[in-house]
Design an enzyme around this catalytic site. Structure first.
Site, PDB file in Angstrom:
ATOM      1  N   HIS A 117      -0.931   4.517   6.939  1.00  0.00           N
ATOM      2  CA  HIS A 117      -0.231   5.202   5.845  1.00  0.00           C
ATOM      3  C   HIS A 117       0.049   6.661   6.159  1.00  0.00           C
ATOM      4  O   HIS A 117      -0.620   7.256   7.010  1.00  0.00           O
ATOM      5  CB  HIS A 117      -1.079   5.096   4.568  1.00  0.00           C
ATOM      6  CG  HIS A 117      -1.480   3.685   4.281  1.00  0.00           C
ATOM      7  ND1 HIS A 117      -2.742   3.213   4.508  1.00  0.00           N
ATOM      8  CD2 HIS A 117      -0.749   2.647   3.821  1.00  0.00           C
ATOM      9  CE1 HIS A 117      -2.789   1.925   4.206  1.00  0.00           C
ATOM     10  NE2 HIS A 117      -1.598   1.555   3.790  1.00  0.00           N
TER      11      HIS A 117
ATOM     12  N   SER B 190       0.805  -1.224   0.000  1.00  0.00           N
ATOM     13  CA  SER B 190       0.000   0.000   0.000  1.00  0.00           C
ATOM     14  C   SER B 190       0.839   1.275   0.000  1.00  0.00           C
ATOM     15  O   SER B 190       0.347   2.331  -0.384  1.00  0.00           O
ATOM     16  CB  SER B 190      -0.925   0.014   1.219  1.00  0.00           C
ATOM     17  OG  SER B 190      -0.165  -0.131   2.398  1.00  0.00           O
TER      18      SER B 190
ATOM     19  N   ASP C  33      -4.239   7.372   8.034  1.00  0.00           N
ATOM     20  CA  ASP C  33      -5.342   6.504   8.454  1.00  0.00           C
ATOM     21  C   ASP C  33      -4.916   5.463   9.480  1.00  0.00           C
ATOM     22  O   ASP C  33      -5.591   4.474   9.669  1.00  0.00           O
ATOM     23  CB  ASP C  33      -5.929   5.807   7.227  1.00  0.00           C
ATOM     24  CG  ASP C  33      -4.867   5.021   6.476  1.00  0.00           C
ATOM     25  OD1 ASP C  33      -3.690   5.030   6.913  1.00  0.00           O
ATOM     26  OD2 ASP C  33      -5.191   4.391   5.449  1.00  0.00           O
TER      27      ASP C  33
END
Ligand SMILES: *[C@@H]1O[C@H](CO)[C@@H](O)[C@H](O)[C@H]1NC(C)=O
Ligand SMILES: *[C@@H]1O[C@H](CO)[C@@H](O)[C@H](O)[C@H]1NC(C)=O
Ligand SMILES: *[C@@H]1O[C@H](CO)[C@@H](O)[C@H](O)[C@H]1NC(C)=O
Length: 381
Positions: free
Chosen positions: A348, A38, A345
């Site tokens: 990240h 991610s 979040d």
């Protein structure tokens, strides 16, 4: 401690710049092929498993942009600084333009194959081996199509595969996966050699496809991230004076030392390859440890989330909603000013934090060998 590290890095950096200056024509990178999780997913997981919801994307794109971030990721800053468009995810089947590269990363990806399904474990089935298989498919099919005169303005030219920059940012999930399986720190540490063996196989397969220039991020201080602090510190409660989980960061550092050694070996085994090791760990660690000095606040608290010490709740993630009186109400909300925050979040980094991190790494100060991004095709510093 941090300042003496910085100082040494500066010296090495200045020394290297003087050497590179003699041959300082920028590299020609017509494309980027990215592999990872991610930290560099620009649409892979969203294409296959459901789109990242609002408020992801709000700060920069003004809407969700298939990234787990309020804006741009490091890979976006890398692409822009090389004069290239943002990378399309390989898994995005419509409206994509791969003429300057493709992104094989998906959120939740590991280097080794995950031990359970995405729903069971949260880890993506598109591990690094799968990403390299996709890449070799992409290369052979795109070249076959171009030979038939098809899709020329959407696919990379043949020579781009050897001229491209291959960027890689993966490994964090292999380490956290161990912890989420209730392994001890020693058990996680003992998995590192096998994780890196699989990493080597993936790099070799890219090299055999013609990839030459590798820009490899080490793994960040995940012991400072809310999702780890919230879920794992009961098991390993030791924290440092900045509030980061010590055992987790030690594991990350051990992984990084071994990754660095692995790259030394790869330079010998794959002599036409140029490998740049980028010490993202130190940059993120500095940012999180001295947040105020760098213009940020609440370093360990997520901007977008719900409740608790870290504004993080695994069951109520960023953008999650509940239905109240027939109306959808967002409970995983963003903070007032994301540009002052480091963590978006709970997992990240924010757009502003990524921008800051990119500015630290772009000129090679945190790289081994210490050469700038635009010179990452040069064999020796
Ligand atoms: C894809 O992007 C390239 C470069 O940005 C551009 O030249 C090309 O026309 C685009 N292709 C399509 C089909 O839009
Ligand atoms: C880890 O331990 C917790 C608490 O004992 C348990 O609920 C959970 O199922 C375990 N996870 C795995 C993957 O074994
Ligand atoms: C990586 O290893 C090299 C030796 O191969 C060493 O000189 C360098 O300092 C290491 N870099 C980092 C960031 O640990």
């Amino acid at each position: 401690m941090a300042s003496s590290c910085y100082c040494l890095q500066w010296l090495l950096f200045v020394q290297a710049l003087l050497v590179v200056a003699a041959s300082s024509d920028s590299c020609h990178f017509p494309a980027i092929f990215n592999f990872g999780d991610s930290n560099s997913d620009t649409g892979g997981l969203s294409a296959a498993f459901g789109a990242a919801p609002p408020p992801h994307g709000e700060s920069f794109f003004g809407k969700p942009a298939s990234r787990y971030c309020d804006g741009r990721l490091l890979i976006d800053f890398i692409a822009s600084s090389l004069g290239l468009p943002f990378l399309s995810a390989y898994l995005n089947s419509i409206g994509t333009n791969f003429s300057h590269g493709a992104n094989f990363a998906t959120a939740g990806s590991t280097i080794r194959q995950p031990y359970a399904t995405l729903t069971e474990s949260g880890f993506s089935p598109i591990s690094m081996d799968v990403q390299t298989w996709e890449f070799s498919q992409f290369k052979s099919r795109s070249q076959a199509l171009i030979q038939q005169g098809l899709f020329k303005d959407q696919l990379p030219k043949e020579e781009y595969f050897s001229q491209a920059l291959y960027t890689i940012d993966i490994g964090q999930n292999d380490l956290t996966e161990g912890y989420f399986r209730n392994w001890t720190t020693d058990e996680v540490k003992s998995a590192i050699p096998d994780i890196l063996d699989k990493f080597v196989l993936a790099i070799q397969s890219i090299y055999w496809e013609g990839g030459r220039y590798f820009w490899i991020h080490n793994t960040g201080p995940f012991g400072c991230l809310p999702y780890v602090l919230d879920r794992l510190t009961l098991k390993a409660p030791e924290v440092d004076r900045f509030g980061c989980g010590t055992p987790f960061n030690h594991v990350a550092q051990l992984f990084n030392r071994k990754l660095n050694q692995t790259l030394s070996q790869l330079r010998k085994d794959l002599p036409l390859g140029v490998f740049t090791y980028v010490d993202i760990y130190s940059v993120k660690r500095e940012l999180l440890s001295h947040a105020h000095q760098h213009g940020f606040e609440l370093p360990l608290v997520a901007c977008c989330g719900h409740g608790g010490k870290y504004n993080y709740n695994i069951n109520i993630g960023c953008g999650s909603t509940v239905t109240k009186n027939g109306k959808e109400v967002m409970v995983g909300k963003a903070c007032q000013n994301p540009s002052k925050r480091i963590i978006w979040d709970g997992v990240h980094y924010t757009d502003t934090a990524n921008k800051w991190i990119f500015q630290q790494i772009m000129d090679g100060k945190f790289s081994d060998p210490p050469i700038p991004l635009r010179l990452a095709c040069k064999v020796k510093a």
